[in-house]
Scaffold this active site. Sequence first.
Site, PDB file in Angstrom:
ATOM      1  N   HIS A  49      23.472  65.031 -81.690  1.00 30.55           N
ATOM      2  CA  HIS A  49      23.970  64.355 -80.488  1.00 30.55           C
ATOM      3  C   HIS A  49      25.367  63.846 -80.875  1.00 30.55           C
ATOM      4  CE1 HIS A  49      24.090  62.330 -76.765  1.00 30.55           C
ATOM      5  NE2 HIS A  49      22.951  61.643 -76.797  1.00 30.55           N
ATOM      6  N   ARG A 106      22.866  68.924 -71.886  1.00 30.97           N
ATOM      7  CA  ARG A 106      21.721  68.418 -72.678  1.00 30.97           C
ATOM      8  C   ARG A 106      20.598  69.436 -72.539  1.00 30.97           C
ATOM      9  NH1 ARG A 106      19.287  62.502 -73.175  1.00 30.97           N
ATOM     10  NH2 ARG A 106      21.227  62.408 -74.369  1.00 30.97           N
ATOM     11  N   LYS A 120      13.582  82.590 -60.438  1.00 35.02           N
ATOM     12  CA  LYS A 120      13.467  84.005 -60.029  1.00 35.02           C
ATOM     13  C   LYS A 120      13.602  84.936 -61.230  1.00 35.02           C
ATOM     14  CE  LYS A 120      16.344  82.805 -56.253  1.00 35.02           C
ATOM     15  NZ  LYS A 120      17.591  83.163 -55.618  1.00 35.02           N
ATOM     16  N   ARG A 169      22.064  57.363 -70.070  1.00 32.29           N
ATOM     17  CA  ARG A 169      23.382  56.973 -70.590  1.00 32.29           C
ATOM     18  C   ARG A 169      24.343  58.146 -70.750  1.00 32.29           C
ATOM     19  NH1 ARG A 169      19.680  53.344 -71.881  1.00 32.29           N
ATOM     20  NH2 ARG A 169      18.475  55.249 -71.996  1.00 32.29           N
ATOM     21  N   THR A 170      23.888  59.207 -71.394  1.00 34.65           N
ATOM     22  CA  THR A 170      24.820  60.306 -71.684  1.00 34.65           C
ATOM     23  C   THR A 170      25.291  60.931 -70.384  1.00 34.65           C
ATOM     24  OG1 THR A 170      23.491  60.663 -73.664  1.00 34.65           O
ATOM     25  CG2 THR A 170      25.149  62.331 -73.145  1.00 34.65           C
TER      26      THR A 170
HETATM   27  N1   CP Z   1      21.503  57.408 -76.025  1.00 32.81           N
HETATM   28  C1   CP Z   1      21.147  58.414 -75.178  1.00 32.81           C
HETATM   29  O1   CP Z   1      21.357  59.595 -75.453  1.00 32.81           O
HETATM   30  O2   CP Z   1      20.595  57.965 -74.015  1.00 32.81           O
HETATM   31  P1   CP Z   1      20.110  58.910 -72.822  1.00 32.81           P
HETATM   32  O3   CP Z   1      18.976  59.740 -73.347  1.00 32.81           O
HETATM   33  O4   CP Z   1      19.718  57.995 -71.708  1.00 32.81           O
HETATM   34  O5   CP Z   1      21.278  59.796 -72.456  1.00 32.81           O
END
Ligand code: CP
Length: 366
Positions: free
Chosen positions: A165, A132, A111, A82-83
């Site tokens: 998040h 992420r 490397k 999703r993110t």
């Molecule tokens: N809600 C969420 O962060 O989903 P993903 O891990 O799929 O990005």
Amino acid sequence: MDASQEDPSQMPTAHRVALLARDDRPFHVILAQQFDRELIHTLCRLAERVRVIAETRQGANFLRTLLSHKRAMLYFIQPSTRTFLSFSAACQILGLSNNEVRDSSTSSEVKGESEEDTVRVLSQYFDVIIMRHPGEGFAESIAHKLNHMRRSIPIINGGSGKDQHPTQALLDIYTLHRNFSPAGPGGVIRAFEDNPFAGKTVAFAGDLARGRTVRSLVYLLCRYPGVRLLFVAPDELQIHEDILEHVGQQNIEHELCGSLPDVVADCDAIYMTRLQDEHDLAGESKKINLEDFRLDAAMKDRFKPKLAILHPLPRRKELDVRLDTDPRAKYWEQVRNGMWMRAALLAFVFNVDGAIIDHHHSHYSH
Ligand code: CP
């Protein structure tokens, strides 16, 4: 030691927030604490405008011109559906071209190049890095390091270890606002209420110890006096002390609870989470009995009529699939709201939010 070498987590929050800002607005987006109520409302209104404008070909074409001169890097070295995809779609909405790194084994890190150097290199090609990363402080620490580069670009945190998040929390609060605000024609929210959460009970259920989405959303909800928070989890997975301390400091009424069925009838919103056992290498948490932390369709007759059921997804067994078609299930809306909110956030970071407001005003305000 210069500021770029300091551990940000040891600094007072106000100082951390200040270091992430430029011209009194977030430059890097790393922490939910960067968003006060006014800014949350600004972004909710902006997301709603982007949603409305994008409905027509003419509007979509206008939005695509706004950032067609910019490039985004999606540096996602932890799994994401999703993110990653909603940021990618948000970039497309605004005309931002985007590229991705999803597996560091395909980069020169194999490397021996450090992750910090990898990100510094990316910052020379792109205008924003959306990241992420499994490391809890990595996004914030690299944001500080980039502040000391001649070419300094924004870092947006798309999930940092078990910690935060913030963009998920923004889409979550946008979804909650939409649920508790009266909708006009076409389901469009014309006015977001200043504090629709006063007197409302929001329960968080499941793995609260390792749920970064919960931690970030709690920070946002603490901006709304009068909200009541329930933390519903087995002892081993209960919310951490630092969050409880923050909630207490903000004078937000809260309770720790050991069973979801016991409190379901009190709730105006329930935020379900799955067991985050990817953080548990020994597999110990798989042995915890989660039966009392499951939302089952059999509980429906105890739900309030305007209950909002949220889940950041992915889900497992904690959320009954038979609830998917209930109008109180908001988790599919959350997914779509993420795209609009992330487009709004990118527009805000790049200072084109004024152009969106002007366009909306001249085409839709009558
Ligand atoms: N809600 C969420 O962060 O989903 P993903 O891990 O799929 O990005």
